[in-house]
Design a protein around this motif. Structure first.
Motif, short mmCIF file in Angstrom:
data_model
loop_
_atom_site.label_atom_id
_atom_site.label_comp_id
_atom_site.label_asym_id
_atom_site.label_seq_id
_atom_site.Cartn_x
_atom_site.Cartn_y
_atom_site.Cartn_z
N ALA A 164 -5.37 -36.55 -5.67
CA ALA A 164 -3.97 -36.22 -5.39
C ALA A 164 -3.81 -34.70 -5.37
N LYS A 165 -2.74 -34.26 -4.73
CA LYS A 165 -2.44 -32.83 -4.68
C LYS A 165 -1.27 -32.53 -5.61
N VAL A 166 -1.40 -31.45 -6.39
CA VAL A 166 -0.34 -31.05 -7.32
C VAL A 166 0.81 -30.44 -6.52
N ILE A 167 2.00 -31.00 -6.68
CA ILE A 167 3.16 -30.48 -5.95
C ILE A 167 4.16 -29.79 -6.88
N ARG A 168 4.02 -30.01 -8.19
CA ARG A 168 4.98 -29.40 -9.11
C ARG A 168 4.42 -29.39 -10.53
N VAL A 169 4.62 -28.26 -11.23
CA VAL A 169 4.29 -28.18 -12.65
C VAL A 169 5.59 -28.27 -13.43
N ASN A 170 5.67 -29.21 -14.35
CA ASN A 170 6.92 -29.45 -15.09
C ASN A 170 6.94 -28.61 -16.36
N ARG A 171 7.55 -27.43 -16.28
CA ARG A 171 7.70 -26.58 -17.46
C ARG A 171 8.66 -27.24 -18.44
N ASP A 172 8.33 -27.17 -19.71
CA ASP A 172 9.16 -27.78 -20.74
C ASP A 172 10.14 -26.75 -21.28
N GLU A 173 11.42 -26.87 -20.88
CA GLU A 173 12.43 -25.91 -21.33
C GLU A 173 12.73 -26.04 -22.81
N ASN A 174 12.40 -27.19 -23.41
CA ASN A 174 12.65 -27.40 -24.83
C ASN A 174 11.36 -27.34 -25.65
N ALA A 175 10.38 -26.62 -25.13
CA ALA A 175 9.09 -26.52 -25.83
C ALA A 175 9.26 -25.78 -27.15
N LEU A 176 8.39 -26.09 -28.10
CA LEU A 176 8.43 -25.41 -29.39
C LEU A 176 8.01 -23.95 -29.26
N HIS A 177 7.25 -23.64 -28.22
CA HIS A 177 6.79 -22.28 -27.98
C HIS A 177 7.24 -21.86 -26.57
N PRO A 178 8.55 -21.69 -26.36
CA PRO A 178 9.07 -21.45 -25.00
C PRO A 178 8.56 -20.17 -24.37
#
Length: 243
Positions: free
Chosen positions: A23-37
């Motif tokens: 498969a081809k990567v079309i989007r990286v889902n950044r975590d806006e609520n990450a513990l280390h933003p």
């Protein structure tokens, strides 16, 4: 970990096959609520299979709930990967192989709420120890606060070392210069084409220049006065060595 163990056990007992597809990567889902933003963590990507079907939230790590530590490889958008299905559920998958990687995060949590972290990418790498200063508040959407204890970062043109949460000594090494400083104490020592030594607003070269100027003013009534010409030569050499 229990979830992964149960999946492995189920595959072994029921003889399930693990299906993998390119498969081809079309989007990286950044975590806006990450513990280390501040580190731009991402735990999943969206991909498109060769037949055009899009699969969302394909995992980059074993558990999407455990955000404290682990290792994460973030593929480049547009690159090809191999995605493997979890428990024969096509919408639940993880990246099993990469063709191109954008960043790698490695984070290990210690018992005293300190973390060892490595972040590396094509533009450089950074190793650090950091401490949890305050817990976040999910109600007010306030992320936790972390402070670096020490760190070393390097790229193609610079190496930077920090100690004591940015309040200790710092070293910056580049191709044509080296700088050591202690911001809290106002100390600065630099080596480039010339040497530079400063403490607060006091510059060593300026102080030596002033000293020679004052000595040159001395006039001895009986005896030998300072050699003004020689002092001028010394002053010129100081200016060649220091800034």
């Amino acid at each position: 970990m229990a979830e992964i163990a149960n999946i492995i056990k189920k595959i072994a007992t029921e003889g399930q096959k693990i299906h993998t597809y390119p498969a081809k990567v079309i989007r990286v889902n950044r975590d806006e609520n990450a513990l280390h933003p501040e580190d731009e963590d991402a735990y999943s990507v969206d991909v498109m299979r060769a037949d055009g079907a899009e699969i969302s939230h394909v995992r980059l790590k074993a558990s999407l709930q455990d955000k404290e530590q682990g290792i994460i490889c973030i593929p480049k958008v547009g690159s090809w990967v191999l995605a493997s299905i979890i428990e024969t559920t096509e919408t639940r998958a993880f990246i099993s192989q990469y063709s191109e990687i954008d960043k790698i995060f490695l984070r290990i949590r210690n018992d005293d709420d300190t973390y060892f972290q490595m972040q590396t990418g094509g533009n450089g790498s950074r190793l650090s120890f950091k401490r949890l200063e305050s817990e976040g508040n999910p109600i007010t959407n306030t992320p936790p606060l972390f402070k670096d204890i020490s760190s070393i970062g390097y790229s193609s043109d610079e190496v930077k070392i920090d100690f004591s949460e940015g309040q200790g000594y710092q070293a910056v090494i580049q191709d044509e210069s080296i700088v050591f400083n202690h911001e809290a104490k106002g100390l600065n020592f630099a080596m480039g084409d010339k040497f530079k030594v400063e403490v607060g607003e006091n510059n060593l070269k300026d102080q030596l220049n002033d000293l020679i100027t004052e000595i040159s003013k001395i006039v001895v009534a009986q005896g030998v006065s300072p050699d003004v010409g020689a002092l001028a030569d010394i002053n010129a050499k100081i200016n060649e060595i220091m800034e």
